[in-house]
Design an enzyme around this catalytic site. Structure first.
Site, PDB file in Angstrom:
ATOM      1  N   THR A  31       6.587 -11.271   3.581  1.00  0.00           N
ATOM      2  CA  THR A  31       6.192 -11.440   2.402  1.00  0.00           C
ATOM      3  C   THR A  31       5.457 -12.901   2.353  1.00  0.00           C
ATOM      4  OG1 THR A  31       8.240 -12.371   1.271  1.00  0.00           O
ATOM      5  CG2 THR A  31       7.256 -10.104   0.752  1.00  0.00           C
ATOM      6  N   GLN A 104      12.916  -4.392   9.922  1.00  0.00           N
ATOM      7  CA  GLN A 104      12.373  -3.285   9.235  1.00  0.00           C
ATOM      8  C   GLN A 104      11.033  -3.535   8.957  1.00  0.00           C
ATOM      9  OE1 GLN A 104      15.030  -2.566   5.567  1.00  0.00           O
ATOM     10  NE2 GLN A 104      16.146  -4.502   6.396  1.00  0.00           N
ATOM     11  N   HIS A 122      11.586   0.583  11.718  1.00  0.00           N
ATOM     12  CA  HIS A 122      10.318   1.530  11.066  1.00  0.00           C
ATOM     13  C   HIS A 122       9.196   1.894  11.829  1.00  0.00           C
ATOM     14  CE1 HIS A 122      13.079   0.174   7.315  1.00  0.00           C
ATOM     15  NE2 HIS A 122      13.806   1.366   7.997  1.00  0.00           N
ATOM     16  N   CYS A 130      -1.446  10.942  18.801  1.00  0.00           N
ATOM     17  CA  CYS A 130      -1.863  12.191  18.667  1.00  0.00           C
ATOM     18  C   CYS A 130      -0.695  12.788  18.211  1.00  0.00           C
ATOM     19  CB  CYS A 130      -2.991  12.640  19.656  1.00  0.00           C
ATOM     20  SG  CYS A 130      -3.386  14.313  19.384  1.00  0.00           S
ATOM     21  N   CYS A 155      -8.246  15.612  22.401  1.00  0.00           N
ATOM     22  CA  CYS A 155      -8.038  16.957  21.625  1.00  0.00           C
ATOM     23  C   CYS A 155      -8.356  17.404  20.095  1.00  0.00           C
ATOM     24  CB  CYS A 155      -6.566  17.540  22.171  1.00  0.00           C
ATOM     25  SG  CYS A 155      -5.392  16.540  20.868  1.00  0.00           S
ATOM     26  N   ASN A 216      18.680 -15.132   1.925  1.00  0.00           N
ATOM     27  CA  ASN A 216      17.375 -14.482   0.832  1.00  0.00           C
ATOM     28  C   ASN A 216      17.525 -15.171  -0.501  1.00  0.00           C
ATOM     29  OD1 ASN A 216      16.298 -11.689   0.966  1.00  0.00           O
ATOM     30  ND2 ASN A 216      17.623 -11.353  -0.706  1.00  0.00           N
TER      31      ASN A 216
END
Length: 242
Positions: A31, A104, A122, A130, A155, A216
């Protein structure tokens, strides 16, 4: 637990003596590069659908055009640049202190800053495959595509971002590697995360050391478990610890 004016100096001293640090980061790290935390934006809807519904495996399969419309607009930030947190962690790796960064986030900014050992829980917007033949594509294929739904040049199958969607499981090999790094770490620094998303938050349970450092802006459910807690911007703090 320690949280005060002298905390940063104490943590900096601990880091200076260590060569076995693991960093676990969340959306708060990105952020500060102006990448919004869409999970905390409760007002983010598209045509009456919630974020969780749109960014789900079943929605991708059923409505790929709508998925990509949302994905390109809200989850890809190709102009974002590493901030002080990314840069500080890269310097710590260069100094031989950071053993691994576990993130993450899906933006690839840690690698952009120069970090090499990055476990992306993640996935990443920079990897795309594909769904039929597994052919690999970079981010350009998703962004610079005349078709709304990107298709494989080999493909014609639909291309899927290598990101973990809702309803999908995290990669077991990456999880196992994260557990291994954390369980062997001397120092665990957790930053920019509310520690409310599992199984990522549960990784902290594997730490066995004496220096659990939590950075944090807002309190987390794990504050009472940490040896050092700093409630401030992750970039500002990390730049003072290197």
């Amino acid at each position: 637990m320690s949280n005060g004016i002298n905390t940063i100096e104490r943590v900096r001293s601990i880091i200076k003596r260590s060569s076995n640090i693991v960093f676990l980061g969340g959306a708060g790290v990105s952020t500060e590069s102006n990448i919004p935390d869409f999970k905390s934006n409760k007002g983010l809807f598209q045509q009456g659908r919630s974020v969780e519904e749109i960014v789900s495996s079943s929605f991708f399969k059923k409505y790929p055009e709508e998925f990509y419309s949302f994905y390109r607009k809200h989850l890809i930030h190709e102009n974002a640049q590493p901030n002080l947190a990314h840069q500080s962690l890269a310097r710590l790796e260069q100094q031989g202190k950071i053993k691994a960064i576990i993130t993450q986030n899906i933006d690839g900014l840690h690698q952009h800053a120069g970090s090499h050992i990055v476990l992306e829980l993640h996935g990443s917007v920079h990897r795309n495959f594909c769904i039929d033949c597994d052919m690999f594509y970079g981010l350009d294929k998703i962004l610079n595509n005349e078709e709304t739904i990107p298709r494989c040049e080999q493909c014609e199958g639909i291309i899927k971002p290598d990101v973990v969607l809702y309803e999908e499981r995290l990669d077991e090999d990456i999880l196992d590697s994260a557990v291994d790094f954390i369980s062997k770490a001397e120092i665990l620094i957790v930053g920019g995360t509310s520690l409310s998303v599992y199984p990522a938050a549960g990784l902290i349970e594997y730490y066995r050391g004496d220096y659990f450092i939590l950075i944090n802006k807002a309190p987390t459910p794990y504050d009472s478990m940490a040896n050092y807690v700093i409630h401030d911007h992750i970039g500002k703090v990390m730049s003072k610890l290197v």
